[in-house]
Design an enzyme around this catalytic site. Structure first.
Site, mmCIF file in Angstrom:
data_model
loop_
_atom_site.group_PDB
_atom_site.id
_atom_site.type_symbol
_atom_site.label_atom_id
_atom_site.label_comp_id
_atom_site.label_asym_id
_atom_site.label_seq_id
_atom_site.Cartn_x
_atom_site.Cartn_y
_atom_site.Cartn_z
ATOM 1 C CG ASP A 196 4.342 0.344 2.094
ATOM 2 O OD1 ASP A 196 3.737 -0.721 1.943
ATOM 3 O OD2 ASP A 196 4.030 1.193 2.955
ATOM 4 C CG ASP A 245 -0.221 0.032 2.539
ATOM 5 O OD1 ASP A 245 0.955 -0.386 2.598
ATOM 6 O OD2 ASP A 245 -0.808 0.469 3.555
#
Length: 326
Positions: free
Chosen positions: A16, A11
């Protein structure tokens, strides 16, 4: 040596991005594809963020797939701007107007099933966001988990401490039903990097300053996207994470990725059944560890507890020295 094959389900927020860069920098890792899911931002922003990361690292040949835009059951999800409205700190002004043409037409869940089926028992799936795509994959193909080599999950908790609700970690709280499905039905070897694990193995803020001030394109990109983000502000964290764990820098998703890239990173873990609470008013989305086997479950997962923080730091440092050929 044969390269380690991985799929990254993300996501794509700032941590990330750090984890993806870590995988891109690992010479023995081959990324088959990156699948996108809602979470830190709307799935359309997530797709754009992944493309931006790949562009910075000059790795645009990796296919990117758009996946789930909402939770498995509930029609809406918790709103969270931990990494800004767009997931990357709301500082990127020159966004690619042609990004949609760079996303694969195949849905992320279908792509995940296909890639794993083509490479059975060879693919490590690294899940860095809500587990919606994974839950849908096992619904479409009940044999999907057994085709995987293994699964690495960043999410959940082991002490009942939450970062988005009182008792639940963000990724699991965003889609508790999917977290439940995955931890119940994925019988492959599963490793879980919880929120508390990451926080208890944090790095220093001095390390963070050294990390983002390296003379490299990726480091400059990371410095930019963290520049206005409260998640990277020492002051804003004093009344949040610091209360539980003290002050320090945590790149949550990078711990799961580091474990996948180099198994020696993990120095201690707990092997036991786990369960995700779906009904509690306060505890919905909380993961619990069944160390006394009261639930009578046959399937256990490996929950990380301690790691080689120095090695994690080395992997993070290397991840921002990109592109490799600069």
């Amino acid at each position: 040596m044969e390269k380690k094959q991985i799929i990254i389900d993300t996501d794509c927020g700032i941590d990330d991005a750090q984890a993806i860069m870590m995988a891109l920098a690992a010479p023995h890792v081959h990324i088959l594809g990156i699948t996108c899911v809602f979470g830190n931002a709307a799935v359309e922003n997530v797709c754009q963020n992944v493309l931006a990361v790949l562009s910075v690292c000059e790795q645009e040949g990796i296919p990117v797939f758009r996946g789930s835009g909402s939770p498995l059951v509930t029609g809406s999800c918790l709103i969270n701007d931990h990494f800004g409205g767009d997931g990357l700190g709301d500082v990127i002004t020159d966004k690619d107007p042609h990004w949609e043409g760079k996303i694969q037409k195949e849905h992320a869940v279908n792509a995940m099933i296909r890639l794993v089926s083509e490479n059975q028992k060879k693919v490590s799936l690294v899940a860095l966001g809500p587990l919606t795509n994974l839950a849908l994959a096992v619904r479409l193909d009940p044999c999907f988990p057994q085709k995987l080599k293994d699964l690495y999950v960043m999410g959940g908790n082991m002490e009942g401490k939450g970062n988005v609700t009182l008792c639940a970690e963000f990724n699991f709280a965003m889609d508790p039903e999917s977290a439940y499905v995955v931890l119940e039905e994925f019988l492959c070897q599963t490793y879980v990097a919880t929120w508390e694990f990451a926080c208890r193995n944090m790095l220093t803020w001095e390390f963070f300053e050294e990390l983002i001030n390296q003379d490299a394109t990726a480091a400059r990109f990371m410095k930019t996207i963290t520049s206005r983000c409260s998640a990277y502000s020492k002051e804003s964290l004093k009344n949040k994470r610091d209360i539980y764990f003290g002050a320090g820098f945590v790149s949550y998703d990078s711990y799961a990725m580091a474990a996948c890239i180099d198994s020696s990173v993990i120095t201690e873990s707990i092997e036991c059944p786990v369960a995700v609470e779906l009904q509690g008013v306060i505890s919905r989305g909380m993961m619990t560890l069944d160390r006394t086997k009261e639930l009578k479950k046959s399937h256990s997962v490996c929950v990380f507890t301690t790691c080689d923080v120095v090695r994690v730091g080395q992997l993070l440092m290397g991840s921002l020295r990109q592109p490799i050929n600069q």
